[in-house]
Design a protein around this motif. Structure first.
Motif, PDB file in Angstrom:
ATOM      1  N   VAL A 191      -3.639  -0.514  -1.998  1.00 13.81           N
ATOM      2  CA  VAL A 191      -4.910   0.201  -2.092  1.00 13.81           C
ATOM      3  C   VAL A 191      -4.733   1.490  -2.899  1.00 13.81           C
ATOM      4  O   VAL A 191      -3.719   2.181  -2.759  1.00 13.81           O
ATOM      5  CB  VAL A 191      -5.452   0.550  -0.688  1.00 13.81           C
ATOM      6  N   ILE A 192      -5.715   1.799  -3.726  1.00  8.71           N
ATOM      7  CA  ILE A 192      -5.779   3.081  -4.427  1.00  8.71           C
ATOM      8  C   ILE A 192      -7.164   3.667  -4.169  1.00  8.71           C
ATOM      9  O   ILE A 192      -8.177   3.011  -4.431  1.00  8.71           O
ATOM     10  CB  ILE A 192      -5.548   2.934  -5.939  1.00  8.71           C
ATOM     11  N   VAL A 193      -7.209   4.874  -3.619  1.00 13.63           N
ATOM     12  CA  VAL A 193      -8.474   5.552  -3.331  1.00 13.63           C
ATOM     13  C   VAL A 193      -8.507   6.853  -4.127  1.00 13.63           C
ATOM     14  O   VAL A 193      -7.542   7.625  -4.101  1.00 13.63           O
ATOM     15  CB  VAL A 193      -8.637   5.856  -1.830  1.00 13.63           C
ATOM     16  N   GLY A 194      -9.618   7.087  -4.836  1.00 10.32           N
ATOM     17  CA  GLY A 194      -9.666   8.255  -5.710  1.00 10.32           C
ATOM     18  C   GLY A 194     -10.964   9.032  -5.619  1.00 10.32           C
ATOM     19  O   GLY A 194     -11.914   8.639  -4.935  1.00 10.32           O
ATOM     20  N   HIS A 199     -17.938  11.607  -7.113  1.00 13.34           N
ATOM     21  CA  HIS A 199     -17.840  10.234  -6.604  1.00 13.34           C
ATOM     22  C   HIS A 199     -16.513  10.040  -5.869  1.00 13.34           C
ATOM     23  O   HIS A 199     -15.518  10.681  -6.208  1.00 13.34           O
ATOM     24  CB  HIS A 199     -17.874   9.207  -7.749  1.00 13.34           C
ATOM     25  N   LEU A 200     -16.528   9.139  -4.904  1.00 12.09           N
ATOM     26  CA  LEU A 200     -15.302   8.609  -4.315  1.00 12.09           C
ATOM     27  C   LEU A 200     -15.243   7.124  -4.628  1.00 12.09           C
ATOM     28  O   LEU A 200     -16.284   6.462  -4.706  1.00 12.09           O
ATOM     29  CB  LEU A 200     -15.269   8.829  -2.801  1.00 12.09           C
ATOM     30  N   TRP A 201     -14.041   6.609  -4.813  1.00 15.24           N
ATOM     31  CA  TRP A 201     -13.887   5.191  -5.146  1.00 15.24           C
ATOM     32  C   TRP A 201     -12.645   4.621  -4.472  1.00 15.24           C
ATOM     33  O   TRP A 201     -11.735   5.355  -4.071  1.00 15.24           O
ATOM     34  CB  TRP A 201     -13.825   4.981  -6.656  1.00 15.24           C
ATOM     35  N   SER A 202     -12.627   3.322  -4.329  1.00 17.78           N
ATOM     36  CA  SER A 202     -11.473   2.655  -3.741  1.00 17.78           C
ATOM     37  C   SER A 202     -11.321   1.274  -4.367  1.00 17.78           C
ATOM     38  O   SER A 202     -12.314   0.605  -4.669  1.00 17.78           O
ATOM     39  CB  SER A 202     -11.657   2.501  -2.218  1.00 17.78           C
ATOM     40  N   ALA A 203     -10.069   0.875  -4.588  1.00 17.39           N
ATOM     41  CA  ALA A 203      -9.784  -0.453  -5.138  1.00 17.39           C
ATOM     42  C   ALA A 203      -8.619  -1.053  -4.371  1.00 17.39           C
ATOM     43  O   ALA A 203      -7.690  -0.341  -3.976  1.00 17.39           O
ATOM     44  CB  ALA A 203      -9.439  -0.357  -6.622  1.00 17.39           C
ATOM     45  N   ALA A 204      -8.665  -2.354  -4.172  1.00 14.13           N
ATOM     46  CA  ALA A 204      -7.602  -3.051  -3.444  1.00 14.13           C
ATOM     47  C   ALA A 204      -7.205  -4.312  -4.188  1.00 14.13           C
ATOM     48  O   ALA A 204      -8.044  -4.981  -4.801  1.00 14.13           O
ATOM     49  CB  ALA A 204      -8.057  -3.394  -2.024  1.00 14.13           C
ATOM     50  N   CYS A 205      -5.922  -4.619  -4.134  1.00 13.76           N
ATOM     51  CA  CYS A 205      -5.385  -5.845  -4.729  1.00 13.76           C
ATOM     52  C   CYS A 205      -4.428  -6.443  -3.714  1.00 13.76           C
ATOM     53  O   CYS A 205      -3.512  -5.750  -3.239  1.00 13.76           O
ATOM     54  CB  CYS A 205      -4.668  -5.519  -6.031  1.00 13.76           C
ATOM     55  N   CYS A 206      -4.640  -7.692  -3.347  1.00 12.45           N
ATOM     56  CA  CYS A 206      -3.799  -8.257  -2.295  1.00 12.45           C
ATOM     57  C   CYS A 206      -3.207  -9.603  -2.677  1.00 12.45           C
ATOM     58  O   CYS A 206      -3.791 -10.381  -3.428  1.00 12.45           O
ATOM     59  CB  CYS A 206      -4.568  -8.351  -0.980  1.00 12.45           C
ATOM     60  N   MET A 207      -2.011  -9.822  -2.138  1.00  9.60           N
ATOM     61  CA  MET A 207      -1.318 -11.098  -2.278  1.00  9.60           C
ATOM     62  C   MET A 207      -1.754 -11.996  -1.126  1.00  9.60           C
ATOM     63  O   MET A 207      -1.574 -11.637   0.037  1.00  9.60           O
ATOM     64  CB  MET A 207       0.193 -10.893  -2.198  1.00  9.60           C
ATOM     65  N   VAL A 208      -2.343 -13.130  -1.448  1.00 11.40           N
ATOM     66  CA  VAL A 208      -2.686 -14.104  -0.407  1.00 11.40           C
ATOM     67  C   VAL A 208      -1.516 -15.059  -0.203  1.00 11.40           C
ATOM     68  O   VAL A 208      -1.091 -15.340   0.909  1.00 11.40           O
ATOM     69  CB  VAL A 208      -3.976 -14.863  -0.768  1.00 11.40           C
ATOM     70  N   ASP A 209      -0.970 -15.551  -1.294  1.00  6.61           N
ATOM     71  CA  ASP A 209       0.300 -16.280  -1.268  1.00  6.61           C
ATOM     72  C   ASP A 209       0.962 -16.067  -2.630  1.00  6.61           C
ATOM     73  O   ASP A 209       0.486 -15.257  -3.431  1.00  6.61           O
ATOM     74  CB  ASP A 209       0.094 -17.777  -0.944  1.00  6.61           C
ATOM     75  N   ASN A 210       2.020 -16.772  -2.913  1.00  4.66           N
ATOM     76  CA  ASN A 210       2.747 -16.538  -4.164  1.00  4.66           C
ATOM     77  C   ASN A 210       1.921 -16.811  -5.415  1.00  4.66           C
ATOM     78  O   ASN A 210       2.211 -16.286  -6.486  1.00  4.66           O
ATOM     79  CB  ASN A 210       4.012 -17.403  -4.197  1.00  4.66           C
ATOM     80  N   ASN A 211       0.900 -17.646  -5.284  1.00  6.73           N
ATOM     81  CA  ASN A 211       0.130 -18.051  -6.460  1.00  6.73           C
ATOM     82  C   ASN A 211      -1.273 -17.460  -6.527  1.00  6.73           C
ATOM     83  O   ASN A 211      -1.966 -17.639  -7.520  1.00  6.73           O
ATOM     84  CB  ASN A 211       0.010 -19.584  -6.505  1.00  6.73           C
ATOM     85  N   TYR A 212      -1.703 -16.778  -5.458  1.00  6.38           N
ATOM     86  CA  TYR A 212      -3.091 -16.333  -5.413  1.00  6.38           C
ATOM     87  C   TYR A 212      -3.179 -14.841  -5.105  1.00  6.38           C
ATOM     88  O   TYR A 212      -2.631 -14.357  -4.121  1.00  6.38           O
ATOM     89  CB  TYR A 212      -3.864 -17.147  -4.370  1.00  6.38           C
TER      90      TYR A 212
END
Length: 276
Positions: free
Chosen positions: A196-199, A217-230
């Motif tokens: 997560v990155i919140v700015g 403004h406030l913002w937030s972004a998330a990137c997640c690993m579901v499995d090795n391919n997704y």
């Protein structure tokens, strides 16, 4: 006094290479970023400080700090929510004073009483507790929230003022809180690791007689690993005077921030995070 200074210098030498204010996140605390790649230079302010947030000799998250605005640009962390008490102690970053000072966040009182630092000197380097006194319609808003961490030390580490911005009171306790507590929990279902990155985007208004910027403004972004391919990603943004949060794709947020910051195309995560 000389003995204290020598002790501080000695401590600094012993910890060389492990300092909290660092040259870059890539070489010092890359573990808080997806694929160990932090956001690009489009978010960097005029007077940046890269802080690997250290508490009790352990890194808990990373913050790019704007020394001029006296607010964080963003905080990056791994989402690991859990039940627990909310800490009450507020901390500051000694390393913003200079490399001879402790490499771990401390209470203002500790710096003033054990390191012979004046409140004026401390206030020149960063926001202090007094800056957030007697606010109307605003309160201390965490970028990295304590509720996204599952043990007490990691929660305390979020209570550094280098992780705090003046946030609209209704937004902080309303729509933004709903995003932090409910939307994040729903969106991360199935994720093995969520980065997560919140700015905060600097605005045109200030608190504390012009010392501390109030973000537009406030913002937030998330990137997640579901499995090795997704991999999946999502994002939000909120104006800091309305109790509303807008859900976006990662690509939409990056394009919006590119316009708001005006320093070139913003990239928050490695290209493997989907923009759509």
């Amino acid at each position: 006094m000389l003995g204290l200074l020598l002790l501080q210098v000695l401590a600094s030498c012993l910890w060389l290479g492990h300092s909290e204010v660092v040259e870059s996140f890539e070489t010092s605390c890359p573990q808080f970023f997806f694929r160990e790649i932090p956001p690009n230079e489009a978010l960097e302010p005029q007077k940046p400080a890269w802080i690997c947030q250290r508490y009790k000799n352990q890194y808990y998250f990373a913050t790019l700090y704007d020394r001029k605005m006296r607010i964080p640009v963003y905080s990056a962390y791994i989402y690991q929510p859990g039940p627990g008490k909310r800490p009450k102690t507020w901390l500051v970053e000694p390393q913003l004073l200079g490399p001879i000072y402790p490499k771990t966040m401390e209470k203002e009182w500790t710096l003033l009483n054990h390191y012979n630092v004046s409140l004026e000197k401390l206030s020149q380097s960063q926001a202090i507790l007094h800056d957030y006194k007697n606010l109307t319609g605003l309160n201390r808003g965490h970028l990295n929230p304590n509720g996204h961490h599952d043990d007490y030390s990691s929660r305390i580490a979020t209570f550094t003022l280098t992780n705090i911005v003046p946030q609209d009171e209704k937004l902080n306790g309303g729509a933004w809180n709903n995003y932090e507590q409910q939307t994040m929990m729903r969106r991360t279902q199935g994720c093995t690791t969520t980065y997560v990155i919140v700015g905060a985007v600097p605005g045109n208004n200030y608190i504390a007689k012009g010392r501390v910027n109030k973000p537009s403004h406030l913002w937030s972004a998330a990137c997640c690993m579901v499995d090795n391919n997704y991999v999946k990603a999502w994002a939000v943004i909120a104006e800091n005077d309305k109790n509303e949060v807008q859900l976006l794709t990662l690509g939409e947020l990056e394009d919006t921030l590119t316009e708001l910051y005006g320093r070139g195309q913003v990239s928050l995560f490695d290209s493997d995070c989907p923009r759509e």
